[in-house]
Write a protein that holds these residues in place. Structure first.
Motif, PDB file in Angstrom:
ATOM      1  N   ASP A  58      -1.587  -9.158   8.523  1.00  0.00           N
ATOM      2  CA  ASP A  58      -1.677  -9.667   9.819  1.00  0.00           C
ATOM      3  C   ASP A  58      -0.815 -10.531  10.396  1.00  0.00           C
ATOM      4  O   ASP A  58      -0.028 -11.116   9.709  1.00  0.00           O
ATOM      5  CB  ASP A  58      -3.371 -10.319   9.892  1.00  0.00           C
ATOM      6  N   THR A  89       4.112  -1.743  17.765  1.00  0.00           N
ATOM      7  CA  THR A  89       3.546  -2.040  16.547  1.00  0.00           C
ATOM      8  C   THR A  89       4.946  -2.230  15.668  1.00  0.00           C
ATOM      9  O   THR A  89       5.520  -1.145  15.697  1.00  0.00           O
ATOM     10  CB  THR A  89       2.581  -1.292  16.139  1.00  0.00           C
ATOM     11  N   THR A 127       0.879  -1.142   0.009  1.00  0.00           N
ATOM     12  CA  THR A 127       0.038  -0.181  -0.049  1.00  0.00           C
ATOM     13  C   THR A 127       0.881   1.221  -0.049  1.00  0.00           C
ATOM     14  O   THR A 127       2.125   1.022   0.093  1.00  0.00           O
ATOM     15  CB  THR A 127      -0.882   0.183   1.126  1.00  0.00           C
ATOM     16  N   GLN A 128       0.235   2.489   0.028  1.00  0.00           N
ATOM     17  CA  GLN A 128       0.986   3.762   0.172  1.00  0.00           C
ATOM     18  C   GLN A 128       2.043   3.759  -0.661  1.00  0.00           C
ATOM     19  O   GLN A 128       3.261   4.092  -0.434  1.00  0.00           O
ATOM     20  CB  GLN A 128       1.665   3.785   1.520  1.00  0.00           C
ATOM     21  N   THR A 164       1.120  -4.285   4.241  1.00  0.00           N
ATOM     22  CA  THR A 164       0.207  -4.646   5.539  1.00  0.00           C
ATOM     23  C   THR A 164       0.156  -6.214   5.367  1.00  0.00           C
ATOM     24  O   THR A 164       0.003  -6.745   4.434  1.00  0.00           O
ATOM     25  CB  THR A 164      -1.124  -4.015   5.214  1.00  0.00           C
ATOM     26  N   SER A 216      -0.867  -4.191  -6.345  1.00  0.00           N
ATOM     27  CA  SER A 216      -1.348  -2.920  -5.456  1.00  0.00           C
ATOM     28  C   SER A 216      -2.306  -2.358  -6.368  1.00  0.00           C
ATOM     29  O   SER A 216      -2.497  -2.335  -7.326  1.00  0.00           O
ATOM     30  CB  SER A 216      -0.237  -2.248  -4.978  1.00  0.00           C
ATOM     31  N   PRO A 269       6.039  -2.533  11.580  1.00  0.00           N
ATOM     32  CA  PRO A 269       5.531  -3.080  10.308  1.00  0.00           C
ATOM     33  C   PRO A 269       6.208  -4.014   9.639  1.00  0.00           C
ATOM     34  O   PRO A 269       7.351  -4.679  10.130  1.00  0.00           O
ATOM     35  CB  PRO A 269       5.848  -1.795   9.468  1.00  0.00           C
ATOM     36  N   GLY A 301       6.949   1.695   6.917  1.00  0.00           N
ATOM     37  CA  GLY A 301       5.620   1.505   7.438  1.00  0.00           C
ATOM     38  C   GLY A 301       5.485   1.953   8.698  1.00  0.00           C
ATOM     39  O   GLY A 301       6.276   2.592   9.449  1.00  0.00           O
ATOM     40  N   ASP A 345       5.118   6.929  11.284  1.00  0.00           N
ATOM     41  CA  ASP A 345       5.074   6.462   9.788  1.00  0.00           C
ATOM     42  C   ASP A 345       6.499   6.557   9.161  1.00  0.00           C
ATOM     43  O   ASP A 345       6.903   7.628   8.674  1.00  0.00           O
ATOM     44  CB  ASP A 345       4.100   7.313   9.082  1.00  0.00           C
ATOM     45  N   TRP A 388       4.737   0.618   1.448  1.00  0.00           N
ATOM     46  CA  TRP A 388       4.555   0.007   2.654  1.00  0.00           C
ATOM     47  C   TRP A 388       3.765  -1.273   2.414  1.00  0.00           C
ATOM     48  O   TRP A 388       3.337  -1.575   1.283  1.00  0.00           O
ATOM     49  CB  TRP A 388       3.419   0.642   3.456  1.00  0.00           C
ATOM     50  N   SER A 418       7.829  -8.351  12.629  1.00  0.00           N
ATOM     51  CA  SER A 418       6.711  -7.606  12.633  1.00  0.00           C
ATOM     52  C   SER A 418       5.252  -8.058  13.496  1.00  0.00           C
ATOM     53  O   SER A 418       5.332  -9.078  13.850  1.00  0.00           O
ATOM     54  CB  SER A 418       6.295  -7.313  11.304  1.00  0.00           C
TER      55      SER A 418
END
Ligand code: BGC
Length: 873
Positions: free
Chosen positions: A31, A824, A4-5, A29, A96, A826, A806, A802, A27, A865
């Protein structure tokens, strides 16, 4: 895992890129935990959908600054790109969402000529226009535009953009930028009108305290240069270039100066001036001049925009028929008025940062800057006055010229600044510290305006090197400054002298030497900080000549005893360690007490070491080794000259200890001794700091790193002079230039007294990198250190950042027996954590417990991560 991004040259969908091989970043993402990127594939298409680059699967874990390697890019073309990634288990993501970029003119020669008004130097400001026809079958339309001055482009009766101060500020004698606007969706078949209003800005107006004429002479007219490129389905490419077919006229802006303000006669305003049906009365054919050899490049930074809109909070009569409005926040910007006044009414707005005890506007600290906007009403209900070619540093505005005050809702305050995306958010349980963080952020907004400036209010507003150098890491902790600083780094490169000397402020008046220790060291510190935080793999090698040049320049002033001494040096600027009382007056020596030779030698060692790293990155091992030797020799001289037998350093000033510790100038056994002397000086002053611009950045970090964390917290909370709490107790909403900028009951008598100066705001990096403890260990945050320093009786603190790789988060909260943590990391990144345990024996983790190791009262653990929460057990 999903990308993303997407960013190109660290910008979201940039328009106007001159790079041959732009670099891509994204970046990820995902889980869960411990995700890594194993490979990527990038596809780039031009606007016909033709693939210009398909990298195929590339086994590489990099996710930023990946260079384009396809067919040569064409000028003025919109490219779309997508990336796809493989995770650690070989799972491939979907492509993406597409991102795009538009190339600039690149090496294509300009066809346009510089235009000016045939009757130059007459107010009002010149405006230019050209009607043109669009045929059916338009495929794309792109405008490239620049100015000698500031240009506001218009199309069909409307401003083309809300971006301001185009084309930005450079040393115009060497480099001028242009901006690109994509008009593809704004042009339909038929007749149109393109226009431009040009003001003096940095090119022609007054800059700093000197008379106008930095770049342009009195007789140099304001100029515009533009080309509208139209591409048709049938392959036709039409260029409407600025030339004698354009018309020149005068509009409603009588005067505009960045320092003095803007005057507009609303009665002269013709809303239809840039439309197909506009009258030709008063318009003349534009005069043109030959193009010269100045480099014209696409603007690589971020535009200046309205960053926030604030209401006015109060209105107070100030005598003489004037009213003072207060928006409650010091900032850089302008006021927009919505008016309902008879035609010919003249309204004056004077801007200031403070009010005098008698309620009038305090303007002494503006020095020669008039900071006054003026509007002559047209007499239309609801007419709007909004200056476009000026800005002021202010919180209060004084309005004169009206019989009745305007209602609060008739005024809106527009905060202006370079639109660097918000990247860091620090919060904590202490309202005063949150205020300090807010003050840092606002001071940064007010001063990151095209270049990093010292202040936004007085007749200065210059790219002071020392201020930016000490603040750079804090700035990066708050916003994505990669493109902003990259542009300024090019300005620095333009400004350096042939002998490697660096001017005091940049863009410079005179190229070359001027600056000394801590100021000129921007040449080494800034590239280092940028490379570390953003992980640009090419930056250090590119900056190597600049960095080495600065060290060579400094070497000229190394004396026979091995220390560096040049008679000119700002020293520890504005340090209150000459024991000046808090009068707000210019009693103290502005340079502080720390010996200048100590500062010069310490910075010299630091710079030589930083430059040596760049030399290694550039593959020049021999020169790098020579720099390391110079650093070692200067370090020995530092010891001989400044480190005394009892461990005291120099004149026993706080900044002397801070530099020796922060720049690693001491032997291991000397460090705690130096830290103890530092702490002793603070105690001697009743637990007060006494550093100026040079010592401030590392003061709290060095205390925290050497066993004096309590004292660092105590200094943060000091309510009286000198300390951050003092200005806050006086109601400050930005960082002051001086610790004693405003003392109740006493008028400051030194006009060098800004209320928006970020040097002391460099304490921000202590919040992010020590209190919350997040810092890069490898360039670009692939590997970070998480070493929070909870304490100070605070209940909680947290920081979200940021990074280029990430979003990170570190937060702690006081809990029974110790602290609870939220972390957190990334995807594709890892952290080495050192988590204080308090009196707990370990931590209980939600989810699978990572394997850690206890070291004293800390848990050492390496995390991949994912999101983690833990509490004391
Ligand atoms: C500026 C600074 C700058 C200093 C140099 C001042 O006028 O505002 O912030 O660093 O001069 O001594």
């Amino acid at each position: 895992m999903h990308p993303t991004q997407l960013r190109t040259e660290s910008l979201h969908d940039p328009h106007g890129l001159d790079e041959d091989r732009p670099r891509f970043s994204w970046w990820l993402t995902a889980d869960g935990h411990d995700h890594r990127q194993q490979a990527w594939r990038i596809q780039v298409c031009d606007e016909d959908g033709a693939v210009c680059w398909d990298s195929g699967r590339v086994d590489d874990d990099r996710q930023h600054h990946v260079r384009y390697a396809g067919t040569p890019l064409r000028p003025l073309t919109r490219y779309t790109w997508q990336v796809q990634v493989w995770d650690e288990s070989g799972q491939v993501s979907a492509p993406s969402a597409p991102a795009h970029f538009i190339t600039g003119l690149r090496d294509q020669p300009w066809q346009a000529q510089w235009l000016h008004h045939p009757v130059p130097a007459l107010p009002p400001l010149p405006q230019f226009r050209r009607r043109f026809q669009v045929d059916t079958g338009l495929r794309w339309a792109r405008l490239v535009i620049s100015a000698r001055g500031l240009v506001e482009p218009w199309l069909d009766g409307q401003r083309l953009t809300e971006d301001r101060f185009i084309p930005g500020w450079t040393d115009y004698r060497q480099r001028l930028h242009y901006r690109l606007f994509d008009l593809t969706d704004r042009l339909t078949p038929g007749a149109h009108c393109l226009g431009a209003i040009v003001a003096g800005g940095w090119w022609k107006g007054q800059i700093g305290p000197w008379p106008a004429g930095f770049y342009a002479g009195d007789n140099d007219p304001l100029q515009v240069l533009g080309e509208l490129h139209l591409g048709y389905d049938d392959g036709r490419h039409e260029v409407i270039a600025s030339d004698a077919s354009w018309q020149a006229g005068h509009g409603a802006v009588l005067e505009a100066s960045l320092l003095h303000g803007e005057h507009v006669d609303g009665r002269r305003c013709d809303p239809a001036w840039c439309t197909v049906d506009a009258s030709d009365a008063g318009w003349l054919p534009a005069a043109q001049r030959e193009r010269d050899s100045v480099r014209l490049l696409a603007h690589p930074g971020v535009p200046v925009r309205v960053l926030a809109e604030l209401p006015m909070r109060s209105c107070t009569p100030a005598g003489d028929g004037s009213w003072i409005y207060d928006c409650g926040q010091n900032l850089a910007g302008i006021v927009r008025l919505t008016l309902d006044q008879p035609a010919g009414t003249i309204i004056r707005l004077r801007h200031g940062e403070m009010v005098e005890p008698d309620g009038s506007l305090y303007v002494d600290n503006l020095r020669s800057a008039k900071a006054t906007d003026c509007y002559i009403c047209r007499g239309e209900p609801g007419e709007v006055f909004e200056p476009r070619f000026t800005f002021h540093g202010f919180r209060y505005v004084e309005i004169t010229g009206l019989r009745e005050p305007l209602p609060l809702c008739a005024l809106r305050v527009l905060a202006l600044g370079s639109d660097t995306p918000e990247a860091g958010r620090f919060t904590c349980s202490e309202p005063m510290i949150e205020r300090l963080q807010s003050n840092i952020r606002w001071t940064m907004r007010a001063n990151f305006l095209e270049v990093p400036t010292d202040c936004p209010q007085r007749d200065e507003r210059l790219g002071w090197t020392g201020d930016a150098q000490v603040f750079a890491a804090t700035a990066i902790g708050n916003a994505d400054c990669e493109a902003f600083f990259r542009k300024w780094l090019a300005d620095i490169d333009d400004a350096r002298g042939d002998d490697g000397g660096i001017p005091d402020f940049i863009p410079a008046r005179v190229r070359g030497s001027g600056a000394d220790a801590a100021w000129g060291d921007v040449a080494t510190v800034l590239p280092h900080v940028l490379a570390l935080h953003y992980g640009d793999p090419d930056l250090l090698a590119a900056a190597w000549p600049l960095m080495r040049g600065w060290c060579d320049y400094c070497a000229q002033y190394v004396e026979a005893d091995g220390t560096r001494r040049r008679n000119f040096c700002y020293g520890d600027w504005l340090a209150p360690d000459n024991d000046a009382p808090p009068t707000g007056k210019a009693l103290m020596d502005r340079s502080g007490k720390t010996p200048k030779a100590l500062i010069q030698t310490a910075y010299y060692i630091h710079s030589c070491r930083l430059a040596a790293r760049a030399g290694e990155a550039a593959g020049d091992q021999t020169a790098a080794a020579a720099l390391r030797q110079r650093a070692a020799a200067a370090r020995a001289a530092f010891h001989r000259t400044f480190v005394h037998a009892d461990g005291r350093i120099g004149e026993d000033t706080q900044t002397g200890y801070v530099l020796a510790l922060a720049f690693d100038l001491l032997d291991p056994a000397q460090r705690p001794v130096a830290a103890a002397h530092l702490a002793a000086d603070i105690h001697r002053r009743g637990d007060h700091l006494a550093t100026g611009f040079v010592g401030i950045t590392d003061l709290l970090p060095m205390l925290a790193d050497h066993g004096h964390l309590d004292l660092a917290y105590a200094l943060l909370h000091t309510q009286d002079y000198p300390g951050w709490g003092y200005s806050i107790a006086q109601g400050a909403t930005t960082i002051w230039e001086r610790w004693n900028g405003w003392v109740a009951g006493q008028r400051p008598d030194d006009p060098m007294n800004s209320y928006s100066h970020y040097a002391y705001g460099s304490v921000g990096s202590f919040f992010y990198r020590w209190i919350c403890g997040l810092a890069p260990l490898e360039p670009g945050y692939r590997l970070a250190r998480i070493a929070p320093h909870p304490d100070g009786g605070w209940r909680h603190a947290g920081y979200r950042y940021d990074s280029i790789a990430g979003p990170w988060e570190v937060a702690w909260q006081a809990a029974e027996g110790g602290w609870a943590y939220r972390i957190t990391i990334p995807p594709n990144c890892r952290a080495r954590c050192r988590l204080p345990l308090g009196s707990a024996s370990s931590l209980i983790w939600d989810g699978p417990a990572p394997e850690g190791q206890r070291e004293g009262a800390y848990l050492l653990v390496e995390l991949g991560s994912g999101r983690y929460t833990a509490r004391p057990s």
